[in-house]
Design a protein around this motif. Structure first.
Motif, PDB file in Angstrom:
ATOM      1  N   ASP A 415      57.519  27.417  -2.814  1.00  0.00           N
ATOM      2  CA  ASP A 415      56.630  27.122  -1.686  1.00  0.00           C
ATOM      3  C   ASP A 415      55.393  28.018  -1.649  1.00  0.00           C
ATOM      4  O   ASP A 415      54.582  27.920  -0.720  1.00  0.00           O
ATOM      5  N   LEU A 416      55.226  28.903  -2.626  1.00  0.00           N
ATOM      6  CA  LEU A 416      54.095  29.838  -2.584  1.00  0.00           C
ATOM      7  C   LEU A 416      52.757  29.108  -2.637  1.00  0.00           C
ATOM      8  O   LEU A 416      52.627  28.070  -3.285  1.00  0.00           O
ATOM      9  N   ASP A 417      51.783  29.693  -1.965  1.00  0.00           N
ATOM     10  CA  ASP A 417      50.400  29.208  -2.069  1.00  0.00           C
ATOM     11  C   ASP A 417      49.843  29.835  -3.363  1.00  0.00           C
ATOM     12  O   ASP A 417      49.429  30.997  -3.366  1.00  0.00           O
ATOM     13  N   MET A 418      49.860  29.073  -4.447  1.00  0.00           N
ATOM     14  CA  MET A 418      49.543  29.663  -5.744  1.00  0.00           C
ATOM     15  C   MET A 418      48.051  29.994  -5.875  1.00  0.00           C
ATOM     16  O   MET A 418      47.676  30.875  -6.652  1.00  0.00           O
ATOM     17  N   ALA A 419      47.212  29.304  -5.103  1.00  0.00           N
ATOM     18  CA  ALA A 419      45.786  29.660  -5.123  1.00  0.00           C
ATOM     19  C   ALA A 419      45.621  31.079  -4.560  1.00  0.00           C
ATOM     20  O   ALA A 419      44.844  31.891  -5.073  1.00  0.00           O
ATOM     21  N   ARG A 420      46.404  31.361  -3.526  1.00  0.00           N
ATOM     22  CA  ARG A 420      46.346  32.707  -2.930  1.00  0.00           C
ATOM     23  C   ARG A 420      46.902  33.751  -3.909  1.00  0.00           C
ATOM     24  O   ARG A 420      46.326  34.838  -4.050  1.00  0.00           O
ATOM     25  N   VAL A 421      47.986  33.379  -4.593  1.00  0.00           N
ATOM     26  CA  VAL A 421      48.559  34.288  -5.597  1.00  0.00           C
ATOM     27  C   VAL A 421      47.500  34.595  -6.655  1.00  0.00           C
ATOM     28  O   VAL A 421      47.280  35.756  -7.039  1.00  0.00           O
ATOM     29  N   ARG A 422      46.825  33.551  -7.101  1.00  0.00           N
ATOM     30  CA  ARG A 422      45.773  33.703  -8.130  1.00  0.00           C
ATOM     31  C   ARG A 422      44.693  34.676  -7.655  1.00  0.00           C
ATOM     32  O   ARG A 422      44.258  35.555  -8.405  1.00  0.00           O
ATOM     33  N   ARG A 423      44.286  34.514  -6.397  1.00  0.00           N
ATOM     34  CA  ARG A 423      43.219  35.383  -5.858  1.00  0.00           C
ATOM     35  C   ARG A 423      43.671  36.833  -5.756  1.00  0.00           C
ATOM     36  O   ARG A 423      42.890  37.761  -5.949  1.00  0.00           O
ATOM     37  N   LEU A 424      44.955  37.023  -5.446  1.00  0.00           N
ATOM     38  CA  LEU A 424      45.455  38.390  -5.232  1.00  0.00           C
ATOM     39  C   LEU A 424      45.633  39.167  -6.530  1.00  0.00           C
ATOM     40  O   LEU A 424      45.546  40.393  -6.548  1.00  0.00           O
ATOM     41  N   MET A 425      45.887  38.438  -7.626  1.00  0.00           N
ATOM     42  CA  MET A 425      46.188  39.143  -8.884  1.00  0.00           C
ATOM     43  C   MET A 425      44.923  39.708  -9.526  1.00  0.00           C
ATOM     44  O   MET A 425      43.864  39.093  -9.459  1.00  0.00           O
ATOM     45  N   ARG A 426      45.095  40.871 -10.134  1.00  0.00           N
ATOM     46  CA  ARG A 426      43.936  41.456 -10.827  1.00  0.00           C
ATOM     47  C   ARG A 426      43.655  40.667 -12.097  1.00  0.00           C
ATOM     48  O   ARG A 426      42.525  40.367 -12.418  1.00  0.00           O
ATOM     49  N   ARG A 427      44.752  40.323 -12.819  1.00  0.00           N
ATOM     50  CA  ARG A 427      44.608  39.484 -14.002  1.00  0.00           C
ATOM     51  C   ARG A 427      45.645  38.356 -13.880  1.00  0.00           C
ATOM     52  O   ARG A 427      46.849  38.633 -13.761  1.00  0.00           O
ATOM     53  N   PRO A 428      45.228  37.097 -13.888  1.00  0.00           N
ATOM     54  CA  PRO A 428      46.147  36.004 -13.507  1.00  0.00           C
ATOM     55  C   PRO A 428      47.054  35.523 -14.639  1.00  0.00           C
ATOM     56  O   PRO A 428      47.083  34.339 -14.961  1.00  0.00           O
ATOM     57  N   VAL A 429      47.783  36.466 -15.223  1.00  0.00           N
ATOM     58  CA  VAL A 429      48.761  36.094 -16.256  1.00  0.00           C
ATOM     59  C   VAL A 429      50.085  35.811 -15.552  1.00  0.00           C
ATOM     60  O   VAL A 429      50.627  36.681 -14.862  1.00  0.00           O
ATOM     61  N   PHE A 430      50.588  34.595 -15.706  1.00  0.00           N
ATOM     62  CA  PHE A 430      51.809  34.216 -14.973  1.00  0.00           C
ATOM     63  C   PHE A 430      52.831  33.641 -15.938  1.00  0.00           C
ATOM     64  O   PHE A 430      52.596  32.613 -16.570  1.00  0.00           O
ATOM     65  N   LEU A 431      53.979  34.320 -16.044  1.00  0.00           N
ATOM     66  CA  LEU A 431      55.064  33.811 -16.889  1.00  0.00           C
ATOM     67  C   LEU A 431      56.152  33.236 -15.981  1.00  0.00           C
ATOM     68  O   LEU A 431      56.817  33.964 -15.240  1.00  0.00           O
ATOM     69  N   ASP A 432      56.285  31.938 -16.033  1.00  0.00           N
ATOM     70  CA  ASP A 432      57.234  31.219 -15.180  1.00  0.00           C
ATOM     71  C   ASP A 432      58.548  31.067 -15.951  1.00  0.00           C
ATOM     72  O   ASP A 432      58.717  30.157 -16.754  1.00  0.00           O
ATOM     73  N   GLY A 433      59.463  31.974 -15.702  1.00  0.00           N
ATOM     74  CA  GLY A 433      60.708  32.017 -16.466  1.00  0.00           C
ATOM     75  C   GLY A 433      61.711  30.946 -16.079  1.00  0.00           C
ATOM     76  O   GLY A 433      62.784  30.861 -16.679  1.00  0.00           O
ATOM     77  N   ARG A 434      61.384  30.135 -15.064  1.00  0.00           N
ATOM     78  CA  ARG A 434      62.315  29.075 -14.646  1.00  0.00           C
ATOM     79  C   ARG A 434      61.657  27.698 -14.614  1.00  0.00           C
ATOM     80  O   ARG A 434      62.211  26.754 -14.048  1.00  0.00           O
ATOM     81  N   ASN A 435      60.456  27.625 -15.183  1.00  0.00           N
ATOM     82  CA  ASN A 435      59.764  26.326 -15.300  1.00  0.00           C
ATOM     83  C   ASN A 435      59.646  25.595 -13.963  1.00  0.00           C
ATOM     84  O   ASN A 435      59.878  24.388 -13.885  1.00  0.00           O
ATOM     85  N   ILE A 436      59.274  26.335 -12.898  1.00  0.00           N
ATOM     86  CA  ILE A 436      59.215  25.647 -11.594  1.00  0.00           C
ATOM     87  C   ILE A 436      57.825  25.113 -11.273  1.00  0.00           C
ATOM     88  O   ILE A 436      57.674  24.316 -10.365  1.00  0.00           O
ATOM     89  N   PHE A 437      56.807  25.580 -12.019  1.00  0.00           N
ATOM     90  CA  PHE A 437      55.450  25.106 -11.726  1.00  0.00           C
ATOM     91  C   PHE A 437      54.959  24.157 -12.818  1.00  0.00           C
ATOM     92  O   PHE A 437      55.445  24.182 -13.958  1.00  0.00           O
ATOM     93  N   ASP A 438      53.983  23.357 -12.430  1.00  0.00           N
ATOM     94  CA  ASP A 438      53.402  22.396 -13.373  1.00  0.00           C
ATOM     95  C   ASP A 438      52.326  23.121 -14.201  1.00  0.00           C
ATOM     96  O   ASP A 438      51.378  23.676 -13.635  1.00  0.00           O
ATOM     97  N   PRO A 439      52.462  23.132 -15.529  1.00  0.00           N
ATOM     98  CA  PRO A 439      51.526  23.902 -16.358  1.00  0.00           C
ATOM     99  C   PRO A 439      50.069  23.500 -16.141  1.00  0.00           C
ATOM    100  O   PRO A 439      49.191  24.367 -16.011  1.00  0.00           O
ATOM    101  N   ALA A 440      49.814  22.195 -16.052  1.00  0.00           N
ATOM    102  CA  ALA A 440      48.420  21.750 -15.898  1.00  0.00           C
ATOM    103  C   ALA A 440      47.864  22.235 -14.562  1.00  0.00           C
ATOM    104  O   ALA A 440      46.715  22.717 -14.490  1.00  0.00           O
ATOM    105  N   ALA A 441      48.660  22.123 -13.495  1.00  0.00           N
ATOM    106  CA  ALA A 441      48.191  22.546 -12.168  1.00  0.00           C
ATOM    107  C   ALA A 441      47.942  24.052 -12.146  1.00  0.00           C
ATOM    108  O   ALA A 441      46.960  24.524 -11.545  1.00  0.00           O
ATOM    109  N   MET A 442      48.794  24.808 -12.797  1.00  0.00           N
ATOM    110  CA  MET A 442      48.631  26.259 -12.825  1.00  0.00           C
ATOM    111  C   MET A 442      47.359  26.643 -13.592  1.00  0.00           C
ATOM    112  O   MET A 442      46.614  27.536 -13.172  1.00  0.00           O
TER     113      MET A 442
END
Ligand SMILES: NC(=O)c1ccc[n+]([C@@H]2O[C@H](COP(=O)([O-])OP(=O)(O)OC[C@H]3O[C@@H](n4cnc5c(N)ncnc54)[C@H](O)[C@@H]3O)[C@@H](O)[C@H]2O)c1
Length: 455
Positions: A415-442
């Motif tokens: 349920d995270l607001d991923m746009a907000r997560v993106r803004r908060l990160m210094r470098r937006p490297v995200f490893l999704d170890g459970r395949n819960i997000f859509d790669p294209a959307a990310m």
């Protein structure tokens, strides 16, 4: 022994013992739950549950309030009052990976020392083949010692108690298949109830206890029942390791493991369960039970390469997380890495053998700094890795992070607001170890996104 309305004692107030005790009390039986851990028992007596398991708290409170469920450390009193004794103590791994059955053996000796009439002992703990027989023998040996007047202090006034003539103790195996996070549902609606008995009478007593559980009742010998548990867990763990191996192949050829698994699962001979690729399995059962089966085979001089490979692939999968992050970042030294999820799966606080333990250990070994968030498991994790920084929510964890890695698929993370997560990160490297997000959307959000078995 009162088999119509038996009094039940459950030894071991953990995930399994508390579930068995609470459900049996809710069925209307009088239950005493015994644990040697005084702090844990004090919590339970005060009405607070020392573990997180959805729905269990309410069921325990209800049945405790109605006087059907009590908690104690007094094993002697509980054994003497009970008609049926469940053994649900832990059977952890030894450092080399064998099963430590010390707690089960200690309980068996206590039963032999304190038993005061006919009882049925039901082993719920996951135990190596032959344990039901060994427990039967240990109880018989203690009883024989008492009969010989060996001086075992077995009454409250410390006098050796006489052994009643009708001290008939039968031991049965009834392995438990519940999963943490859905323990109550699983206990009430299992795919089957397996009982390993030496007499039809014992099977009948257990069948009556489980009368309200609507599931096939499979009666077999104790040794078969013990092995059914190990075989089931190894088979499920095998499915996970197998799909993880296929995920690695997918990454090399540009296939999508989720699509592959979906297509495979349509074959009803295979089915869809346990085909989710990820950072590997953890928890208190699959890793330890697979290792235990492997050791048991080795001790018998039998090589089981498939069983060995389950663990090897899983270890590689867990270690692969930091390897992958290094590939994305170049170096991890000095990088602030946000770890989202510490429990081995969602809706539990259990971190036993969780992938997070391997990942955080490897991150620290690479001189990364770790900032972690988990809805339930931080309390336990802090005890293992006090150098980790813990945050009050996932957004705080990713703030100024040079990378984030998601290890547990809690709904809160979906349920995270991923746009907000993106803004908060210094470098937006995200490893999704459970395949819960859509790669294209990310990627559209600007993440440098990686997952497992998907490109
Ligand atoms: N957790 C699961 O999902 C699950 C599922 C199926 C089977 N099992 C098996 O059930 C058993 C229990 O697992 P768990 O997860 O409930 O363990 P747990 O660690 O949550 O609980 C075990 C409890 O036993 C107590 N204990 C240990 N020695 C004792 C003794 N001598 N006397 C009294 N109490 C003692 C401990 O203090 C602890 O509270 C294990 O064999 C496990 O493999 C677990």
């Amino acid at each position: 022994m009162d088999t119509e309305n038996p009094t039940i004692c459950v030894i071991g107030s953990g995930y399994v013992g508390l579930t068995v005790g609470a459900v049996m009390a809710d069925f209307g039986y009088t239950v005493v739950s015994v644990d040697s851990d005084e702090a844990k028992t004090a919590h339970l007596q005060r009405g607070t549950l020392p573990i997180f398991e959805p729905g269990l708290d309410e069921l325990i409170q209800k049945n405790a309030a109605q006087g059907r469920l009590a908690f104690t450390t007094d094993i002697q009193g509980a054994i003497r009052r009970a008609d049926i004794i469940f053994i649900a103590v832990g059977t952890p791994s030894t450092p080399e990976g064998r099963v430590d059955t010390g707690a089960v053996e200690a309980v068996a000796r206590s039963i032999g020392q304190y038993v005061n009439g006919p009882k049925l002992v039901v082993i719920k703990s996951t135990v190596p083949t032959g344990t039901t027989e060994r427990v039967t023998r240990a109880i018989a040996e203690e009883l024989a010692r008492r009969r010989e007047g060996g001086g075992h202090a077995t009454t409250e006034d410390n006098a050796p108690s006489a052994v009643p003539a009708d001290c008939d103790v039968e031991v049965a195996s009834c392995p438990e298949f519940l999963r943490e996070s859905t323990a109550l549902q699983d206990f009430l609606h299992p795919s089957r109830v397996v009982v390993g008995v030496n007499s039809p009478r014992a099977a009948e007593v257990i069948r009556r206890l489980y009368a309200k559980v609507n599931a096939p009742f499979f009666v077999t010998t104790p040794i078969n029942a013990e092995l059914i548990k190990y075989t089931s867990n190894a088979m499920l763990a095998l499915k996970i390791s197998f799909i993880n191996e296929i995920a690695s192949f997918c990454e090399l050829v540009g296939a999508d493991v989720q699509e592959v698994a979906r297509g495979v699962a349509l074959d009803h001979r295979i089915g869809p369960s346990y085909l989710l690729a990820g950072v590997g399995f953890g928890g208190s059962c699959f890793p330890k039970d697979t290792r235990a089966l492997d050791w048991a085979a080795q001790d018998l001089g039998l090589e089981m390469p498939i069983v060995q490979a389950i663990t090897e692939v899983n270890e590689r999968q867990k270690r692969g997380v930091v390897h992958k992050l290094r590939g994305l970042l170049g170096t991890l030294a000095g990088t602030r890495v946000a770890v989202l999820g510490l429990s081995y799966k969602p809706n539990t606080d259990d971190i036993r053998d969780a992938p997070s333990l391997t990942v955080v250990r490897d991150l620290l070994a690479e001189s990364a700094s770790v900032v972690a968030y988990d809805p339930q498991a931080m309390r336990h994790f802090r005890q293992v890795f006090p150098q980790t920084t813990f945050t009050a929510d996932p957004y705080e964890a990713v703030e100024e992070a040079g990378a984030a890695v998601l290890l547990t698929e809690w709904q809160e993370f979906r349920d995270l607001d991923m746009a907000r997560v993106r803004r908060l990160m210094r470098r937006p490297v995200f490893l999704d170890g459970r395949n819960i997000f859509d790669p294209a959307a990310m990627r559209a959000l600007g993440f440098q996104y990686a997952s497992i078995g998907r490109v």
